[in-house]
Design an enzyme around this catalytic site. Structure first.
Site, PDB file in Angstrom:
ATOM      1  N   THR A 238       4.367   1.536   2.247  1.00 49.39           N
ATOM      2  CA  THR A 238       5.702   1.963   1.756  1.00 49.39           C
ATOM      3  C   THR A 238       7.091   3.099   2.236  1.00 49.39           C
ATOM      4  OG1 THR A 238       4.469   1.092  -0.207  1.00 49.39           O
ATOM      5  CG2 THR A 238       6.763   2.634  -0.732  1.00 49.39           C
ATOM      6  N   ALA A 239       5.904   3.975   2.304  1.00 50.12           N
ATOM      7  CA  ALA A 239       6.599   5.484   3.160  1.00 50.12           C
ATOM      8  C   ALA A 239       6.744   5.089   4.478  1.00 50.12           C
ATOM      9  CB  ALA A 239       5.343   6.826   2.895  1.00 50.12           C
TER      10      ALA A 239
ATOM     11  N   GLY B  85       0.911  -1.268   0.602  1.00 49.97           N
ATOM     12  CA  GLY B  85       0.310  -0.205   0.138  1.00 49.97           C
ATOM     13  C   GLY B  85       0.632   0.748   0.120  1.00 49.97           C
ATOM     14  N   CYS B  86      -0.094   2.047  -0.433  1.00 54.16           N
ATOM     15  CA  CYS B  86       1.482   3.330  -0.288  1.00 54.16           C
ATOM     16  C   CYS B  86       1.724   4.549   0.888  1.00 54.16           C
ATOM     17  CB  CYS B  86       0.019   4.842  -1.448  1.00 54.16           C
ATOM     18  SG  CYS B  86      -1.758   4.888   0.013  1.00 54.16           S
ATOM     19  N   TYR B  87       0.334   4.411   2.107  1.00 54.44           N
ATOM     20  CA  TYR B  87       0.606   4.506   3.370  1.00 54.44           C
ATOM     21  C   TYR B  87       2.161   3.116   3.875  1.00 54.44           C
ATOM     22  CZ  TYR B  87      -2.650   8.017   4.247  1.00 54.44           C
ATOM     23  OH  TYR B  87      -3.453   9.105   4.709  1.00 54.44           O
TER      24      TYR B  87
END
EC number: 1.2.1.38
Length: 342
Positions: free
Chosen positions: A152-153, A148-150
């Site tokens: 990953t960061a 997911g995007c969150y």
């Protein structure tokens, strides 16, 4: 040249896949599915692709997905788990951009996503597609769960600190902000300009679906459970994620060196000079995570700033990065794009 299929090509991650693959030197998109738009040319819906593709949307049944070398699922949660088995049995490799195979504990996945898992036997086989952690396993995978995007960061921001045993693991905090494209292309009142513009809000404070994914990834790296508070926010911008991460130092280390050493050979992680403050606009449209690390007032708190484009490194770009690894291409094939600014 490998043949690529995209299931769910009308959403933001689908069109981002099309944009990135349009100039990929080793991949050709042969099928893009959409039941609603079947028969329409892809570039009629997305004029930015005019001159780059002549593919027509088709139904999944008519798309010939079983003849592809790899199929991306750019679909809502719950779709890939019902369709992946047939493709895998046909020798097709699968990359799921949704959450169907990300969480190893099926019961926990079902509790967070509110549905029964259709292919629990595939969960154990799926490789979590964070290349900076699982590169070797991804190379040999036939089923990849794109992060997911969150997650990953957040994971890229905490990873060097955990691997260097520099922080306490019981009190990590991830304070994250996302642009509205993270909610997808579906019509929804909360994503309207008049609703999301000129405003800023937290959501999912009691529990967000990305929490167990982040916690799982960090715990695997640590080799023990981690305590994490994760609070997402919606910001009035289209693209981007900014993660401000907090942890308590338990030993004195050169933080800049810890990060620079860990990511020295990572093409898509850029550790900024000491004292920097990365901006989301610096990664817009690119497959990059830019990171800066701080130690305010020289105390025992470390603050990591991690930014990505949620549609690229947080979704489609990372998926192409995984595809490159799976097929033995250069990891940056098709991804040598300079972020957009302004």
């Amino acid at each position: 040249m490998i043949k690529v299929g995209i299931v769910g090509g009308t959403g933001y991650t689908g069109v981002e896949l099309l944009r990135l693959l349009a100039l990929h030197p080793h991949a050709k998109v042969c099928a893009v599915t959409s039941r609603k738009e079947a028969g329409m040319r892809v570039d009629a819906m997305y004029p930015s692709l005019r001159g780059y593709t002549d593919v027509v949307f088709s139904t999944p049944e008519d798309a010939g997905l079983g003849e592809c070398d790899v199929v991306f699922f750019a679909t809502p949660n719950g779709i890939a788990m019902g369709e992946a088995r047939a493709l895998l049995d046909a020798g097709v490799r699968v990359i799921d951009l949704a959450a169907d195979f990300r969480i190893g504990n099926v019961a926990e996945w079902e509790a967070w996503y509110g549905m029964r898992h259709a292919s629990p036997e595939l969960v154990a086989e799926a490789v979590y597609g964070l290349p900076e952690v699982n590169r070797e396993a991804i190379c040999g995978a036939r089923l990849v769960a794109n992060p997911g995007c969150y997650p990953t960061a957040v994971q890229l921001g905490f990873l060097p600190l955990i691997q260097s045993d520099a922080i306490a693991l019981d009190s990590l905090i991830a304070d994250c902000k996302s642009g509205v494209s993270g909610a997808g292309r579906k019509a929804e009142v909360s994503s309207l300009l008049a609703e999301a513009g000129d405003s800023f809000k937290a959501y999912g404070v009691a529990g967000h679906r990305h929490l167990p994914e982040i916690r799982q990834g960090l715990s695997r790296v640590a080799g023990e459970p981690v305590g994490l508070t994760f609070v997402p926010h919606l910001t009035p911008m289209i693209r981007g994620i900014h993660a401000t991460l907090y942890a308590r130092l338990v030993r004195d280390v050169d933080l800049q060196d810890v990060f620079e050493s860990r990511y020295a050979n990572e093409r898509f992680v850029d550790v900024l000079p000491a004292g920097s403050h990365p901006e989301t606009r610096s990664v817009r449209g690119g497959n990059l995570c830019r990171i800066a690390v701080h130690r305010p007032q020289g105390g025992d708190t470390v603050v990591v700033l991690s930014v990505i484009d949620n549609l690229v490194k947080g979704a489609a770009g990372q998926a192409v990065q995984n595809m490159n690894l799976m097929f033995g291409f250069a990891e940056d094939a098709g991804l040598g794009i300079v972020p957009l600014q302004p």
